[in-house]
Design an enzyme around this catalytic site. Structure first.
Site, PDB file in Angstrom:
ATOM      1  N   LYS A 171      11.043  -6.220  -0.509  1.00  0.00           N
ATOM      2  CA  LYS A 171      10.138  -7.195   0.097  1.00  0.00           C
ATOM      3  C   LYS A 171       8.783  -6.530   0.382  1.00  0.00           C
ATOM      4  O   LYS A 171       8.647  -5.740   1.296  1.00  0.00           O
ATOM      5  CB  LYS A 171      10.738  -7.694   1.420  1.00  0.00           C
ATOM      6  CG  LYS A 171       9.903  -8.748   2.080  1.00  0.00           C
ATOM      7  CD  LYS A 171       9.544  -8.322   3.498  1.00  0.00           C
ATOM      8  CE  LYS A 171       8.523  -9.209   4.130  1.00  0.00           C
ATOM      9  NZ  LYS A 171       7.180  -9.162   3.513  1.00  0.00           N
ATOM     10  N   GLU A 379      -2.787   3.004  18.215  1.00  0.00           N
ATOM     11  CA  GLU A 379      -3.229   2.998  16.819  1.00  0.00           C
ATOM     12  C   GLU A 379      -4.101   1.763  16.559  1.00  0.00           C
ATOM     13  O   GLU A 379      -3.671   0.637  16.764  1.00  0.00           O
ATOM     14  CB  GLU A 379      -2.026   2.985  15.875  1.00  0.00           C
ATOM     15  CG  GLU A 379      -2.458   3.133  14.428  1.00  0.00           C
ATOM     16  CD  GLU A 379      -1.289   3.198  13.458  1.00  0.00           C
ATOM     17  OE1 GLU A 379      -0.414   2.320  13.529  1.00  0.00           O
ATOM     18  OE2 GLU A 379      -1.262   4.129  12.630  1.00  0.00           O
TER      19      GLU A 379
END
Ligand code: ADP
Length: 477
Positions: A171, A379
């Site tokens: 995927k 992040e």
């Protein structure tokens, strides 16, 4: 526009497609890509399960030939596939072609690994008995990949999975299905038996989640956000399944007084801003000692002025656009947060207009930051870097390690003593001396520590650890 379909049990299926949009020019539709339903995913898993017994016992020459053929075709088409990559993800054409070349090298490496599968034979503790230790394939591997390396990350998961005799349900990320479709098409045409590799494109909440919930997937290898990584972990524990996670980073680069200024600036500019800062190994924290601080800030901001932001396919562009509007908002939100936290916006911070509608953002540098600010702890995943001033190496090392993450870490120094000490005491999975924190080889282990990674390393011969299971057999002759 033709629809790029999913591959399930050796058949291309799917009649409606979702648009793959170019972030350099949102008027440019790269293609239409089918969206798998939960039912499609279940069929793909069943097909991979049915294909496993034969594929796991297939000869190593068959696997070698398919992986080698794939490597050769990817390399031969690097210009075309590099262009596709840059169109769908937004990294520059040079970076796109570089990444495609990397994918070919990975398939080539694992083609070779099929011929090097080995075990161990030992004498037993009991006389007259022999012990054999072998590696066997795991079964059906679920592969879930992110958007920032549209061909390299799929390659470094699919190639070892197939090399060691597993079957795959793959995927890719919603934003970049193009390169994934292309490599699945190449592998399919190279002769993979039906069901060995299945492609299911579509949203994580449907396609990914159906994979996580399946008892028939023996291992999931995931690269993406920390939040989704935790879901992969929880679901995998529920199903007693092996899992491997690569997640975020907040990678430090230390610059010491004795650094070569040119080397340090180039390493910081490269790993902070190239690929639009959208690499999990990007240097997003620069930790700079007092003696070189002002010179380094001046030289880095001067270097940043020369960086051209623009359409990924234009030859003059150094940095392409941010991948999409959601990521752009995340980047600009963090820029606001940095200003509010009291860091000094030394360069950039503005969205840029170009002659095509795209998500262009200036490379951005905050100075006078602290390691406790959110811009230094979380992040951002954009071209946004915080620079922190420290007294000396000891303070720099402690700060470099003071982060929830531990993927990559760098130091710029001409001192053997500090370089050696840093290699031994950094709490990161990968350490770089006088090099950008991003930019790794394909034949050696990749991975981090702490919240960055979980499980065994990816790439190189270390990949066998995840994609195989060890068997110990005793024989009395
Ligand atoms: P990002 O925020 O960088 O897109 P994600 O972790 O959301 O990172 O995405 C990484 C991959 O995980 C993508 O392929 C995405 O579709 C997939 N994903 C997202 N949500 C889920 C989920 N609930 N289950 C499985 N996979 C998911």
């Amino acid at each position: 526009m033709t629809i790029h379909q999913n591959l399930i049990a050796g058949e291309w299926v799917g009649s409606t497609g979702s648009e793959n949009v170019n972030p350099s020019d949102t008027n440019d539709i790269v293609g239409l890509y089918a969206q798998a339903t939960a039912d499609d995913v279940s069929q793909a898993i069943a097909a991979a399960k049915a294909a496993f017994p034969a594929w796991s016992r297939s000869g190593i020459l068959e696997r070698h030939a398919i992986l080698k053929k794939t490597a050769d075709e990817i390399l031969a088409r690097k210009q075309e596939l590099g262009t596709l990559l840059s169109r769908e993800e937004g990294k520059t054409l040079a970076e796109g072609i570089g990444e495609v070349t990397r994918a070919a090298q990975i398939f080539d490496f694992f083609a070779g690994e099929t011929l090097r599968l080995a075990g161990e034979v030992l004498p037993s503790a009991r006389p007259g008995i022999g012990v054999e230790i072998t590696r066997e394939p795991l079964g059906v591997i679920g592969i879930i990949t992110p958007w920032n390396f549209p061909i390299a990350i799929p390659a470094w998961k699919i190639a070892p999975a197939l090399c060691y005799g597993n079957t795959v349900v793959f995927k890719p990320a919603e934003l970049v299905p193009g390169c994934s479709w292309a490599i699945v098409d190449i592998l399919h045409r190279a002769g993979l038996p039906k069901g060995v590799l299945n492609l299911v494109m579509g949203p994580g909440s449907v396609v990914g989640q159906t994979m996580l919930d399946s008892p028939d997937i023996a291992g999931i290898t995931f690269t993406g956000s920390t939040g989704t990584g935790k879901r992969v972990a929880a679901a995998s524990i529920e199903h007693n399944r092996k899992f491997q996670l690569e997640m975020g980073g907040k990678n430090p680069m230390i610059v010491l007084d004795d650094a070569d200024l040119g080397v340090a600036v180039e390493a910081a500019a490269n790993s902070g801003f190239f690929s639009t800062g959208q690499r999990c190994t990007a240097s997003s924290r620069l930790i700079v000692t007092e003696g070189i601080h002002d010179k380094f800030v001046d030289a880095l901001t001067e270097r940043m002025k020369s960086i051209q932001v623009g359409h990924a396919l234009r030859p003059e562009t150094h940095i392409g656009p941010v991948v999409d509007v959601r990521q752009l908002k995340q980047d600009t939100d963090y820029i606001e947060i940095g200003v509010k936290e009291g860091a000094k916006l030394a360069f950039g911070g503005e969205r840029l207009e170009r002659d095509t509608p795209g998500f262009f953002l200036q490379p951005t540098l905050f100075t006078e930051a602290t390691n406790q600010m959110r811009i230094s702890r979380e992040e951002i995943f954009g071209p946004v870097v915080s620079l922190i001033r420290v007294k000396d190496y000891d303070e720099a090392l402690a700060m470099a390690n003071d982060t929830p993450f531990g993927l990559s870490a760098g130091i710029a120094t001409t001192s053997l003593k500090y370089a050696t000490h840093f290699k031994r005491n950094s709490e990161a999975g990968m350490v770089m001396v006088n090099l950008p924190t991003a930019g790794v080889d394909f034949h050696v282990p990749f991975g981090g520590r702490k919240a960055s990674s979980f499980g065994s390393r990816e790439q190189g011969k270390y990949a066998a650890e995840f994609f195989t299971v060890v068997k110990t057999a005793y024989t009395q002759a």
